[in-house]
Design a protein around this motif. Sequence first.
Motif, PDB file in Angstrom:
ATOM      1  N   ILE A  62       0.848  -1.194   0.000  1.00 39.25           N
ATOM      2  CA  ILE A  62       0.000   0.000   0.000  1.00 39.25           C
ATOM      3  C   ILE A  62       0.880   1.239   0.000  1.00 39.25           C
ATOM      4  N   GLU A  63       1.884   1.250   0.880  1.00 40.59           N
ATOM      5  CA  GLU A  63       2.784   2.399   0.974  1.00 40.59           C
ATOM      6  C   GLU A  63       3.554   2.643  -0.317  1.00 40.59           C
ATOM      7  N   LYS A  64       3.838   1.585  -1.071  1.00 43.91           N
ATOM      8  CA  LYS A  64       4.640   1.710  -2.289  1.00 43.91           C
ATOM      9  C   LYS A  64       3.787   1.871  -3.546  1.00 43.91           C
ATOM     10  N   SER A  65       2.529   2.221  -3.366  1.00 41.34           N
ATOM     11  CA  SER A  65       1.633   2.412  -4.505  1.00 41.34           C
ATOM     12  C   SER A  65       1.319   3.886  -4.700  1.00 41.34           C
ATOM     13  N   HIS A  66       0.941   4.239  -5.911  1.00 41.00           N
ATOM     14  CA  HIS A  66       0.528   5.609  -6.237  1.00 41.00           C
ATOM     15  C   HIS A  66      -0.969   5.791  -5.989  1.00 41.00           C
ATOM     16  N   ILE A  67      -1.732   4.729  -6.271  1.00 45.66           N
ATOM     17  CA  ILE A  67      -3.194   4.778  -6.255  1.00 45.66           C
ATOM     18  C   ILE A  67      -3.709   3.521  -5.573  1.00 45.66           C
ATOM     19  N   ALA A  68      -4.836   3.646  -4.882  1.00 47.86           N
ATOM     20  CA  ALA A  68      -5.536   2.474  -4.352  1.00 47.86           C
ATOM     21  C   ALA A  68      -6.941   2.462  -4.935  1.00 47.86           C
ATOM     22  N   ILE A  69      -7.368   1.293  -5.354  1.00 42.33           N
ATOM     23  CA  ILE A  69      -8.758   1.088  -5.733  1.00 42.33           C
ATOM     24  C   ILE A  69      -9.330   0.136  -4.696  1.00 42.33           C
ATOM     25  N   ILE A  70     -10.337   0.613  -3.980  1.00 40.75           N
ATOM     26  CA  ILE A  70     -10.998  -0.205  -2.969  1.00 40.75           C
ATOM     27  C   ILE A  70     -12.293  -0.723  -3.583  1.00 40.75           C
ATOM     28  N   ILE A  71     -12.396  -2.021  -3.706  1.00 44.75           N
ATOM     29  CA  ILE A  71     -13.603  -2.631  -4.261  1.00 44.75           C
ATOM     30  C   ILE A  71     -14.494  -3.024  -3.085  1.00 44.75           C
ATOM     31  N   PHE A  72     -15.422  -2.138  -2.753  1.00 43.49           N
ATOM     32  CA  PHE A  72     -16.367  -2.424  -1.680  1.00 43.49           C
ATOM     33  C   PHE A  72     -17.436  -3.371  -2.213  1.00 43.49           C
ATOM     34  N   SER A  73     -17.539  -4.517  -1.606  1.00 39.49           N
ATOM     35  CA  SER A  73     -18.537  -5.510  -1.996  1.00 39.49           C
ATOM     36  C   SER A  73     -19.417  -5.811  -0.788  1.00 39.49           C
ATOM     37  N   GLU A  74     -20.389  -6.687  -0.962  1.00 39.03           N
ATOM     38  CA  GLU A  74     -21.355  -6.964   0.099  1.00 39.03           C
ATOM     39  C   GLU A  74     -20.696  -7.390   1.407  1.00 39.03           C
ATOM     40  N   ASP A  75     -19.673  -8.221   1.343  1.00 33.70           N
ATOM     41  CA  ASP A  75     -19.059  -8.753   2.558  1.00 33.70           C
ATOM     42  C   ASP A  75     -17.678  -8.170   2.856  1.00 33.70           C
ATOM     43  N   TYR A  76     -17.320  -7.063   2.226  1.00 32.44           N
ATOM     44  CA  TYR A  76     -16.013  -6.443   2.453  1.00 32.44           C
ATOM     45  C   TYR A  76     -15.781  -6.196   3.946  1.00 32.44           C
ATOM     46  N   ALA A  77     -16.765  -5.636   4.632  1.00 33.35           N
ATOM     47  CA  ALA A  77     -16.607  -5.284   6.047  1.00 33.35           C
ATOM     48  C   ALA A  77     -16.570  -6.494   6.972  1.00 33.35           C
ATOM     49  N   SER A  78     -16.922  -7.662   6.480  1.00 30.87           N
ATOM     50  CA  SER A  78     -16.868  -8.854   7.337  1.00 30.87           C
ATOM     51  C   SER A  78     -15.436  -9.332   7.535  1.00 30.87           C
ATOM     52  N   SER A  79     -14.526  -8.835   6.716  1.00 31.27           N
ATOM     53  CA  SER A  79     -13.108  -9.205   6.820  1.00 31.27           C
ATOM     54  C   SER A  79     -12.351  -8.147   7.613  1.00 31.27           C
ATOM     55  N   TRP A  80     -11.850  -8.520   8.788  1.00 36.83           N
ATOM     56  CA  TRP A  80     -11.063  -7.564   9.569  1.00 36.83           C
ATOM     57  C   TRP A  80      -9.826  -7.151   8.786  1.00 36.83           C
ATOM     58  N   LEU A 103     -14.796   1.752  -5.466  1.00 41.34           N
ATOM     59  CA  LEU A 103     -15.642   1.094  -6.440  1.00 41.34           C
ATOM     60  C   LEU A 103     -16.663   0.304  -5.628  1.00 41.34           C
ATOM     61  N   PHE A 104     -17.917   0.666  -5.755  1.00 42.00           N
ATOM     62  CA  PHE A 104     -18.982   0.050  -4.968  1.00 42.00           C
ATOM     63  C   PHE A 104     -19.615  -1.062  -5.811  1.00 42.00           C
ATOM     64  N   TYR A 105     -19.216  -2.285  -5.537  1.00 47.66           N
ATOM     65  CA  TYR A 105     -19.634  -3.442  -6.332  1.00 47.66           C
ATOM     66  C   TYR A 105     -20.780  -4.165  -5.636  1.00 47.66           C
ATOM     67  N   LYS A 106     -21.980  -3.955  -6.160  1.00 46.55           N
ATOM     68  CA  LYS A 106     -23.193  -4.563  -5.622  1.00 46.55           C
ATOM     69  C   LYS A 106     -23.441  -4.171  -4.170  1.00 46.55           C
ATOM     70  N   VAL A 107     -22.972  -2.992  -3.789  1.00 50.39           N
ATOM     71  CA  VAL A 107     -23.242  -2.443  -2.461  1.00 50.39           C
ATOM     72  C   VAL A 107     -23.485  -0.945  -2.630  1.00 50.39           C
ATOM     73  N   ASP A 108     -24.454  -0.444  -1.907  1.00 52.53           N
ATOM     74  CA  ASP A 108     -24.781   0.972  -1.983  1.00 52.53           C
ATOM     75  C   ASP A 108     -23.706   1.787  -1.265  1.00 52.53           C
ATOM     76  N   PRO A 109     -23.239   2.866  -1.862  1.00 49.55           N
ATOM     77  CA  PRO A 109     -22.228   3.703  -1.202  1.00 49.55           C
ATOM     78  C   PRO A 109     -22.659   4.178   0.189  1.00 49.55           C
ATOM     79  N   ARG A 110     -23.965   4.378   0.396  1.00 47.77           N
ATOM     80  CA  ARG A 110     -24.455   4.809   1.709  1.00 47.77           C
ATOM     81  C   ARG A 110     -24.195   3.751   2.780  1.00 47.77           C
ATOM     82  N   GLU A 111     -24.193   2.487   2.387  1.00 45.66           N
ATOM     83  CA  GLU A 111     -23.920   1.398   3.329  1.00 45.66           C
ATOM     84  C   GLU A 111     -22.477   1.456   3.822  1.00 45.66           C
ATOM     85  N   VAL A 112     -21.579   1.927   2.975  1.00 43.92           N
ATOM     86  CA  VAL A 112     -20.169   2.051   3.355  1.00 43.92           C
ATOM     87  C   VAL A 112     -19.984   3.277   4.249  1.00 43.92           C
TER      88      VAL A 112
END
Length: 156
Positions: A62-80, A103-112
């Motif tokens: 993460i530190e050695k990257s220029h950009i991050a793309i976060i793919i928020f999916s239905e169960d993203y938050a279930s993973s610590w 990137l909100f994949y099959k999840v509403d941005p409001r849920e995030v």
Amino acid sequence: MASSSIPERNYDIFLSFRGTDVRNNFLGHLYRALDQRGIYTYIDSEELRKGEQIAPALMKAIEKSHIAIIIFSEDYASSWWCLEEVAKIMDCKKERDFVVFPLFYKVDPREVRTPKERYRKAMVKHQSRFGKDAVKRWAKALSDAGKLSGWHLKDE
């Protein structure tokens, strides 16, 4: 002379995702499209070396990257672990010139931004295991990331 406080950047993009939700479908297509355009993208299944400690390797990527793309999916938050990634990503955004695309994949941005259903249940479950401080940090990172302009993909 280079400053030692500025991390060396090896990757164009770091992809944060919940593997069980997207690894065998959407993620593969996205990774191939980026790779075909010569964009050096960190994805754990491709870049993580056998025998390497996962936590430090991912944080360093993460530190050695220029950009991050976060793919928020239905169960993203279930993973610590996903929550640790999003917290690190948002810390990097605050500390330096680091671009974050949600990137909100099959999840509403409001849920995030303001968890009400699956994300809320996941956070309640995590609180009993990791405590209030960790969950508060993760909730802040989710909220901050969820407020960024990104893409909302429903069934595409």
